[in-house]
Design a protein around this motif. Structure first.
Motif, PDB file in Angstrom:
ATOM      1  N   GLU A 170       1.843  12.240   7.680  1.00 24.12           N
ATOM      2  CA  GLU A 170       1.063  12.212   6.435  1.00 24.12           C
ATOM      3  C   GLU A 170       0.057  11.062   6.493  1.00 24.12           C
ATOM      4  N   PRO A 171      -1.251  11.336   6.429  1.00 26.88           N
ATOM      5  CA  PRO A 171      -2.219  10.241   6.474  1.00 26.88           C
ATOM      6  C   PRO A 171      -2.251   9.475   5.141  1.00 26.88           C
ATOM      7  N   VAL A 172      -2.617   8.205   5.197  1.00 30.13           N
ATOM      8  CA  VAL A 172      -2.695   7.353   4.006  1.00 30.13           C
ATOM      9  C   VAL A 172      -4.162   6.997   3.793  1.00 30.13           C
ATOM     10  N   GLN A 173      -4.723   7.434   2.666  1.00 29.14           N
ATOM     11  CA  GLN A 173      -6.112   7.133   2.348  1.00 29.14           C
ATOM     12  C   GLN A 173      -6.254   6.187   1.162  1.00 29.14           C
ATOM     13  N   LEU A 174      -5.152   5.934   0.428  1.00 24.88           N
ATOM     14  CA  LEU A 174      -5.181   5.073  -0.743  1.00 24.88           C
ATOM     15  C   LEU A 174      -4.052   4.064  -0.649  1.00 24.88           C
ATOM     16  N   SER A 175      -4.362   2.819  -0.901  1.00 27.03           N
ATOM     17  CA  SER A 175      -3.360   1.761  -0.835  1.00 27.03           C
ATOM     18  C   SER A 175      -3.657   0.715  -1.911  1.00 27.03           C
ATOM     19  N   PRO A 176      -2.606   0.169  -2.573  1.00 30.64           N
ATOM     20  CA  PRO A 176      -1.167   0.447  -2.437  1.00 30.64           C
ATOM     21  C   PRO A 176      -0.788   1.768  -3.095  1.00 30.64           C
ATOM     22  N   GLN A 177       0.519   2.106  -2.969  1.00 28.08           N
ATOM     23  CA  GLN A 177       0.997   3.383  -3.512  1.00 28.08           C
ATOM     24  C   GLN A 177       1.857   3.197  -4.773  1.00 28.08           C
ATOM     25  N   LYS A 178       2.495   2.029  -4.912  1.00 27.45           N
ATOM     26  CA  LYS A 178       3.304   1.761  -6.110  1.00 27.45           C
ATOM     27  C   LYS A 178       3.132   0.307  -6.525  1.00 27.45           C
ATOM     28  N   ILE A 179       2.909   0.104  -7.832  1.00 27.30           N
ATOM     29  CA  ILE A 179       2.752  -1.241  -8.388  1.00 27.30           C
ATOM     30  C   ILE A 179       3.566  -1.335  -9.666  1.00 27.30           C
ATOM     31  N   SER A 180       4.211  -2.469  -9.857  1.00 30.55           N
ATOM     32  CA  SER A 180       4.941  -2.731 -11.092  1.00 30.55           C
ATOM     33  C   SER A 180       4.266  -3.890 -11.828  1.00 30.55           C
ATOM     34  N   SER A 207       0.024  -3.870 -27.007  1.00 30.58           N
ATOM     35  CA  SER A 207       1.229  -3.988 -27.824  1.00 30.58           C
ATOM     36  C   SER A 207       2.446  -4.000 -26.907  1.00 30.58           C
ATOM     37  N   CYS A 208       3.592  -4.310 -27.482  1.00 32.41           N
ATOM     38  CA  CYS A 208       4.820  -4.381 -26.698  1.00 32.41           C
ATOM     39  C   CYS A 208       5.302  -2.976 -26.346  1.00 32.41           C
ATOM     40  N   MET A 209       5.802  -2.809 -25.123  1.00 33.39           N
ATOM     41  CA  MET A 209       6.327  -1.518 -24.670  1.00 33.39           C
ATOM     42  C   MET A 209       7.300  -1.745 -23.516  1.00 33.39           C
ATOM     43  N   LYS A 210       8.076  -0.707 -23.216  1.00 39.44           N
ATOM     44  CA  LYS A 210       9.058  -0.796 -22.141  1.00 39.44           C
ATOM     45  C   LYS A 210       8.910   0.388 -21.198  1.00 39.44           C
ATOM     46  N   ASP A 211       8.808   0.087 -19.924  1.00 41.10           N
ATOM     47  CA  ASP A 211       8.904   1.056 -18.831  1.00 41.10           C
ATOM     48  C   ASP A 211       8.045   2.297 -19.057  1.00 41.10           C
ATOM     49  N   LYS A 212       6.749   2.081 -19.149  1.00 38.04           N
ATOM     50  CA  LYS A 212       5.792   3.185 -19.188  1.00 38.04           C
ATOM     51  C   LYS A 212       5.117   3.274 -17.820  1.00 38.04           C
ATOM     52  N   SER A 213       4.592   4.443 -17.491  1.00 39.11           N
ATOM     53  CA  SER A 213       3.938   4.585 -16.189  1.00 39.11           C
ATOM     54  C   SER A 213       2.752   5.537 -16.311  1.00 39.11           C
ATOM     55  N   PHE A 214       1.824   5.368 -15.389  1.00 43.03           N
ATOM     56  CA  PHE A 214       0.690   6.279 -15.268  1.00 43.03           C
ATOM     57  C   PHE A 214       0.249   6.287 -13.813  1.00 43.03           C
ATOM     58  N   THR A 215      -0.595   7.270 -13.459  1.00 41.80           N
ATOM     59  CA  THR A 215      -0.978   7.484 -12.069  1.00 41.80           C
ATOM     60  C   THR A 215      -2.480   7.304 -11.903  1.00 41.80           C
ATOM     61  N   ILE A 216      -2.849   6.591 -10.847  1.00 46.05           N
ATOM     62  CA  ILE A 216      -4.252   6.420 -10.456  1.00 46.05           C
ATOM     63  C   ILE A 216      -4.461   7.149  -9.136  1.00 46.05           C
ATOM     64  N   ARG A 217      -5.547   7.911  -9.022  1.00 45.99           N
ATOM     65  CA  ARG A 217      -5.797   8.649  -7.782  1.00 45.99           C
ATOM     66  C   ARG A 217      -7.267   9.001  -7.647  1.00 45.99           C
ATOM     67  N   PRO A 218      -7.724   9.232  -6.418  1.00 48.50           N
ATOM     68  CA  PRO A 218      -9.078   9.743  -6.207  1.00 48.50           C
ATOM     69  C   PRO A 218      -9.096  11.241  -6.505  1.00 48.50           C
ATOM     70  N   LEU A 219     -10.141  11.715  -7.186  1.00 46.14           N
ATOM     71  CA  LEU A 219     -10.250  13.140  -7.479  1.00 46.14           C
ATOM     72  C   LEU A 219     -10.385  13.935  -6.186  1.00 46.14           C
ATOM     73  N   GLY A 220      -9.610  15.036  -6.102  1.00 48.21           N
ATOM     74  CA  GLY A 220      -9.673  15.902  -4.933  1.00 48.21           C
ATOM     75  C   GLY A 220      -8.843  15.420  -3.758  1.00 48.21           C
ATOM     76  N   ILE A 221      -8.145  14.305  -3.904  1.00 42.24           N
ATOM     77  CA  ILE A 221      -7.329  13.736  -2.836  1.00 42.24           C
ATOM     78  C   ILE A 221      -5.883  13.678  -3.308  1.00 42.24           C
ATOM     79  N   LYS A 222      -4.962  13.962  -2.422  1.00 45.72           N
ATOM     80  CA  LYS A 222      -3.548  13.994  -2.789  1.00 45.72           C
ATOM     81  C   LYS A 222      -2.983  12.608  -3.050  1.00 45.72           C
ATOM     82  N   ASP A 223      -3.484  11.587  -2.345  1.00 50.17           N
ATOM     83  CA  ASP A 223      -2.930  10.234  -2.458  1.00 50.17           C
ATOM     84  C   ASP A 223      -2.974   9.734  -3.896  1.00 50.17           C
TER      85      ASP A 223
END
Length: 777
Positions: free
Chosen positions: A100-110, A425-441
């Motif tokens: 699997e090629p990697v075109q986007l880095s990093p892949q996970k951030i907290s 505001s205050c929140m707990k354990d929410k997540s969202f995804t960032i990606r290039p359009l048209g790319i799986k990464d």
């Protein structure tokens, strides 16, 4: 000169002099947690004995600079910071391999963020050399595309050569569409459904909505064979079911054969517009498109049961499945598809020649435009979260809160984007995804907030600082049961703590007005920032918020006491801004404002109705001649409504004998009194609010009384005359009526005709008598 000024401005900005000032906007602060939730620059001082006697613990909350200035040690300041942890960061691939090629880095951030305080991290992207391409050729097979189909059947070789120039790992598939096989889109006659083309055209396939012809394959001959087997079809109206076909091609990934790691392209070739959501109602199709795959035996089975998809539905599924459409259309519908392309991210429009011979060049140039433009965006954000993208590349678009764009990105070129995330505001354990359009990464961002203070508190539950009756929490006392107060010195015993605190509230308001602490039922007031004390039973007073003049409290000529200025001798005004003087208020007779106002700050403040500058005239006051008439009548002629209490009602405003007073203005009056007589008098307005001098003429102009004898005699004569006239009128009316009846009788008499007929009641005599002696002579 201008260049020097510009250099100076840049220098100041570089030194941080133009940065935003850090401010802590405090509201209700009862703890360290409340403080850091008030704003990104609010910090807490946990130093013991930091607050003064009676000072509220909210004074521990401020900006770091203010707290240090007031004596808090830097190491005693509690200020949660942003925390960024890179969970997964695989290196970018240089070229495509079997893995699997990697075109986007990093892949996970907290991220653990302080509310309102943003943090920035960098996302890198690199186009991989030889990245696989899956191209799905989706063709309109309505009758108007007959000549185009003949050319497409010969495109196989050229199309594969073009793809090989892009990558060595390319696959191609084929699908076709026309429209829904119901009226009014298609002729539903049985023979026409089987052969919807022109009668002279023998090679015509039956009407259909969407047919999947060839799954993804790298074999050129298989593509050519499958396309050669296709024939033209037909329908009635001009728009086609292209959105139906694209939706199924997007969601039926296993049947189409899309690979997980590939650039996915749909090439739509047509010469007509498209039907969209709502058009199905013309055929009685009311069920909305469900965005699911419905293909059996390579045919779309829900074509006549389900409405066309909306543009929004299609755009969402194309983005979700990383598919980039290329609209290869004829010139007549170019504008239509350019508008469609604006609503679908990562799409291109190219103009076909009349016979579609240029489709290969069109696909190649459209792919280059799509692949060289890198657009980074996110999916649905959690509430109260903001993201801003700042591209770092040669051809960067502007920074934006929805996407970041870099154009003209070459294969192997590494670019980056600064991503700034802010949680409001205050929140707990929410997540969202960032990606290039048209790319799986993708990059998954896990987000939580830091809304609690982590203080280094002693474990002693009976700390001496709290009088042995409580423990220390972030520098303040948390008292044990039955004890209250700043240092837990007050034992509430049998008395309810609520009732103690209620005695510190004015009109059920804030406890001690928020300026003190309620200790055993009494307010201990705090000190202000400048060092003075709040005071009053409820700490409602202070000596700092009086009115200012020339930026000085009480103009520098008085003392502030409970929000009001107490002026020094010789000064007056709400801000002690005036010297005591009456020069501008004095009138010609040396009175102050003519007795109709007060002199403040050397200016007349007139009573209601009287006008500045000296309260001489009255605006809107009633007519004096009418208002003073009753007093004039009783004073001058002892008559009228005030006759019984004239001295009480009138002597306080009208002074007939006062001759040494200054007259402001005078007025001649002529009014009619209660007896109908005309009274003439003159009113002179004197100094004061309601003071007048009256000069009354002692003679009244009254009408002469009527003659009783003449009235009685005249009345008798008038009654007799009226009676005679009435009798004559009655007699005349009777005569007229009789005359009218006589004339009517005469007219009827003339009109009658007398008949000469025998009387039916008459009978001749039955006895005849003869005289025998009668001789007839």
């Amino acid at each position: 000169m201008d260049q020097c000024l510009l250099f100076l401005v840049l220098l100041l900005m570089g030194n941080g002099l133009c940065q935003q000032e850090e401010v802590c906007s405090k509201s209700v602060i009862n703890s360290c947690d409340d403080c850091i939730r008030s704003g990104p620059y609010c910090v807490w001082c946990q130093q013991l004995n930091f607050t003064k006697a009676g000072e509220q613990e909210a004074a521990r909350c401020d900006t770091q600079a203010q707290l240090i200035e007031r004596g808090c040690k830097r190491e005693e300041i509690v200020s949660p910071k942003n925390n960024l942890t890179i969970v997964k960061k695989d290196p970018l691939s240089t070229s495509f391999n079997q893995q699997e090629p990697v075109q986007l880095s990093p892949q996970k951030i907290s991220l653990r963020l302080r509310p309102g305080l943003s943090t920035t991290f960098t996302v890198s992207f690199k186009r991989v050399q030889g990245y696989p391409v899956d191209l799905y050729y989706l063709m309109d097979l309505s009758y108007s595309m007959k000549d185009d189909l003949a050319n497409v059947k010969e495109l196989g070789k050229d199309l594969f050569e073009a793809l090989k120039n892009i990558t060595a790992n390319a696959q191609i598939g084929f699908g076709a569409f026309v429209d829904k096989t119901v009226l009014p889109y298609t002729n539903t006659n049985k023979e026409k459904l089987q052969k919807p083309c022109d009668e002279n055209d023998q090679q015509c396939q039956a009407a259909f909505g969407y047919r999947h012809v060839l799954s993804m394959t790298p074999k050129e001959e298989e593509f050519k064979r499958k396309v050669t087997e296709q024939f033209i079809s037909g329908n009635l109206d001009s728009p086609e079911g292209s959105l139906d076909a694209m939706m199924q091609a997007a969601v039926c990934g296993d049947k189409i054969g899309w690979r997980n790691s590939s650039t996915r392209l749909i090439v739509l070739t047509t010469d007509a517009g498209f039907h969209m959501a709502g058009d199905g109602k013309l055929a009685g199709i009311l069920e909305p498109n469900d965005e699911h795959c419905h293909m059996e035996n390579n045919l779309y089975t829900k074509s006549i049961e389900m409405d066309y998809p909306s543009v929004g539905q299609l755009a969402m599924q194309l983005e979700k499945n990383n598919i980039q459409p290329i609209f290869a259309v004829t010139k007549n519908v170019e504008i239509v598809y350019k508008h469609l392309s604006k609503m679908i991210p990562k799409s291109e429009v190219g103009v076909l020649s009349s016979d579609s011979k240029n489709v290969v060049q069109l696909i190649e140039s459209a792919y280059n435009r799509l692949s060289s433009k890198v657009t980074v965006t996110h999916d649905n954000l959690p509430d109260n979260v903001r993201v801003v993208y700042t591209p770092k590349c040669n051809h960067a678009g502007p920074a934006g809160d929805s996407e970041g764009v870099c154009d003209n990105v070459h294969v192997g070129q590494e670019i980056s984007f600064d991503v700034t995330v802010t949680a409001d505001s205050c929140m707990k354990d929410k997540s969202f995804t960032i990606r290039p359009l048209g790319i799986k990464d993708t990059l998954t961002v896990t987000l939580s907030t830091n809304c609690e203070c982590q203080c280094d508190d002693p474990h002693d539950s009976s700390h001496p600082h709290c009088n042995g009756k409580g423990r220390v929490t972030c520098g303040i006392c948390s008292c044990s049961e039955s004890f209250v107060g700043q240092f837990c010195k007050c034992s509430i015993g049998d008395k309810d703590e609520r009732s103690l605190r209620a005695s510190c509230q004015r009109q059920n308001g804030t406890e001690c007005e928020g300026r003190g602490d309620c200790v055993c039922g009494r307010c201990q007031c705090h000190t202000t920032v400048s060092g003075s004390n709040y005071h009053g039973d409820f700490c409602e007073c202070d000596d700092e918020h009086c009115e200012k003049f020339q930026n000085k409290l009480c103009g520098g000529h008085g003392k502030c006491n409970c929000d009001r200025c107490e002026c020094n001798p010789g000064y007056e005004g709400s801000a002690c801004q005036c010297t005591v003087s009456e020069n501008a208020c004095r009138t010609l007779n040396n009175t102050i404002c003519y007795g109709r106002g007060t002199c403040k700050c050397n200016r007349c403040e007139c009573k209601e109705g009287y006008q500045p500058p000296l309260c001489e005239t009255c605006l809107g006051c009633p007519d004096l001649c009418k208002t003073k008439l009753n007093c004039i009548e009783c004073l001058g002629f002892n008559s009228g409504p005030f006759k019984k209490n004239c001295s009480v009602a009138c002597n306080k405003s009208i002074y007939p004998d006062m001759v040494d007073q200054f007259t402001i203005q005078s007025k001649q009056c002529q009014q009619k009194d209660t007896e109908g007589c005309w009274i003439k008098f003159r009113l002179e307005q004197l100094v004061g609010e309601d003071n007048y001098r009256a000069e009354i003429l002692k003679q009244r102009d009254c009408p002469e009384p009527p003659s009783v004898t003449a009235i009685i005699g005249g009345s008798i004569v008038s009654v007799a005359l009226i009676g005679i006239i009435l009798l004559m009128i009655i007699k005349l009316l009777i005569y007229i009526k009789d005359l009218k009846e006589w004339r009517k009788f005469e007219n009827e008499k003339k009109k009658s005709k007398w008949a000469e007929a025998d009387n039916p009641l008459f009978q001749n005599a039955t006895t005849t008598v003869s005289n025998p002696t009668f001789t007839g002579e």
